[in-house]
Structure formats: structure tokens, C-alpha cells
Design a protein around this motif. Structure first.
Motif, short mmCIF file in Angstrom:
data_model
loop_
_atom_site.label_atom_id
_atom_site.label_comp_id
_atom_site.label_asym_id
_atom_site.label_seq_id
_atom_site.Cartn_x
_atom_site.Cartn_y
_atom_site.Cartn_z
N LEU A 1 0.85 -1.25 -0.18
CA LEU A 1 0.12 0.08 -0.04
C LEU A 1 0.83 1.26 0.05
O LEU A 1 0.59 2.20 -0.72
CB LEU A 1 -0.92 -0.06 1.12
CG LEU A 1 -2.01 -1.02 1.36
CD1 LEU A 1 -2.75 -0.74 2.64
CD2 LEU A 1 -2.90 -1.12 -0.06
N SER B 1 0.80 4.21 -2.77
CA SER B 1 0.38 5.52 -2.94
C SER B 1 1.38 6.32 -3.30
O SER B 1 1.38 7.50 -3.63
CB SER B 1 -0.05 5.66 -1.33
OG SER B 1 0.97 5.46 -0.48
N GLY C 1 -3.99 6.32 -7.14
CA GLY C 1 -3.70 5.14 -6.16
C GLY C 1 -4.54 5.31 -4.90
O GLY C 1 -5.02 4.28 -4.53
N ALA C 2 -4.58 6.37 -4.46
CA ALA C 2 -5.41 6.53 -3.08
C ALA C 2 -6.82 6.24 -3.51
O ALA C 2 -7.33 5.38 -2.47
CB ALA C 2 -5.38 7.81 -2.55
N ILE D 1 -7.04 2.34 -3.69
CA ILE D 1 -6.67 1.63 -2.15
C ILE D 1 -8.13 1.89 -1.29
O ILE D 1 -8.41 1.14 -0.60
CB ILE D 1 -5.58 2.35 -1.22
CG1 ILE D 1 -4.28 2.07 -2.16
CG2 ILE D 1 -5.50 1.96 0.34
CD1 ILE D 1 -2.92 2.72 -1.39
N CYS E 1 -2.14 5.71 4.19
CA CYS E 1 -1.59 5.82 2.39
C CYS E 1 -2.58 6.73 1.57
O CYS E 1 -2.02 7.47 0.58
CB CYS E 1 -1.34 4.38 2.14
SG CYS E 1 -0.15 3.48 2.65
N ILE E 2 -4.00 6.79 1.93
CA ILE E 2 -4.72 7.30 1.10
C ILE E 2 -4.57 8.73 1.38
O ILE E 2 -4.57 9.81 0.54
CB ILE E 2 -6.34 7.03 1.39
CG1 ILE E 2 -6.57 5.72 0.95
CG2 ILE E 2 -7.29 8.07 1.13
CD1 ILE E 2 -7.93 5.09 1.44
N TYR F 1 -1.55 10.24 2.13
CA TYR F 1 -0.51 10.61 1.60
C TYR F 1 -0.68 10.94 -0.01
O TYR F 1 -0.38 11.76 -0.71
CB TYR F 1 0.66 9.60 1.98
CG TYR F 1 2.03 10.09 1.09
CD1 TYR F 1 2.92 11.16 1.53
CD2 TYR F 1 2.11 9.55 -0.22
CE1 TYR F 1 3.72 11.71 0.76
CE2 TYR F 1 3.23 10.18 -1.11
CZ TYR F 1 4.16 11.06 -0.47
OH TYR F 1 5.18 11.61 -1.02
N GLY F 2 -1.42 9.58 -0.57
CA GLY F 2 -1.91 9.82 -1.95
C GLY F 2 -2.48 11.04 -2.23
O GLY F 2 -2.36 11.69 -3.45
N ARG F 3 -3.49 11.46 -1.48
CA ARG F 3 -4.38 12.67 -1.73
C ARG F 3 -3.84 14.13 -1.43
O ARG F 3 -3.86 15.11 -2.04
CB ARG F 3 -5.66 12.59 -1.14
CG ARG F 3 -6.48 11.39 -1.85
CD ARG F 3 -7.95 11.28 -1.22
NE ARG F 3 -8.66 10.20 -1.97
CZ ARG F 3 -9.53 9.64 -1.42
NH1 ARG F 3 -9.88 10.11 -0.30
NH2 ARG F 3 -10.13 8.63 -2.12
#
Length: 107
Positions: A28, A32, A39-40, A43, A74-75, A77-79
Motif C-alpha cells: 500500500l 500510494s 492510487g489513493a 486503495i 496511504c490514502i 499521503y496519496g491525496r
């Protein structure tokens, strides 16, 4: 890792898919870091689809990876990058996961 690869790993397991299939937290994090917002979203979709556990201790005493908490970090960070992870540091349940993701971020 490609989107189909992560989805395939999430659906591959000898146990309940709510345990995360064959997805590991490292998967994950890398996903991300590589895929950002898209990716977020993926996930989050997999977490909701499979009902990943938020708590690492089930009612019967069985321990599982709290993949939903890893997903939240992880979401975030991705966003929103590092700033989004900083907001998670005030939540005692999510802070260790945010710190772990931060440790993988190369600035």
C-alpha cells in the motif's frame, strides 16, 4: 505495481478477504507513493470492497494486520502528501501508521 496487480493481491487469500488477501502494508505504501491520487482512490475502493479490518485484534482474540488503518495513512499521503499525514499525527490510533508512511517518503 499496477492497479490490476493490487486488486488481484487483495482478492487472493486462503482466509477472509477482510484480512487483506495477500496485500501487505508495504504494498500500500509503495502504491500510494507511485500512483498519488489515483492510487489513493484505488486503495480506498479495495478497502471498502473487502472490508479490511481497522483493529488488529478480532473478537475471538485472533490478530490480523489492521490494513484499514494502513489504508487511511496511504490514502492521506496519496491525496495530500506529507501535510495530510501530519494531520493524522494527532490521532493516537493513526499516528503510528502515518509515521511509518512518512519514514518511506523521500524528500
Amino acid at each position: 505495481m499496477k492497479f490490476n496487480d493490487l486488486a488481484r493481491k487483495a482478492a487472493k487469500s486462503s482466509g477472509p478477504l477482510s484480512y487483506g488477501g495477500s496485500v501487505f502494508p508495504e504494498d500500500l505504501i509503495r502504491f500510494s507513493l507511485t500512483h498519488g491520487v489515483d492510487g489513493a482512490d484505488e486503495i480506498e475502493r479495495l478497502c471498502n470492497q473487502h472490508g479490511w479490518h481497522e483493529d488488529g485484534l478480532l473478537e475471538d482474540g485472533t490478530r490480523v494486520v489492521p490494513l484499514a488503518r494502513w489504508a487511511v495513512a496511504c490514502i492521506a499521503y496519496g491525496r495530500g502528501g506529507v501535510a495530510a499525514l501530519q494531520r493524522l499525527l494527532t490521532d493516537r490510533a493513526l499516528a503510528p501508521f502515518a509515521i511509518a508512511v512518512l519514514s518511506e517518503v523521500r524528500t
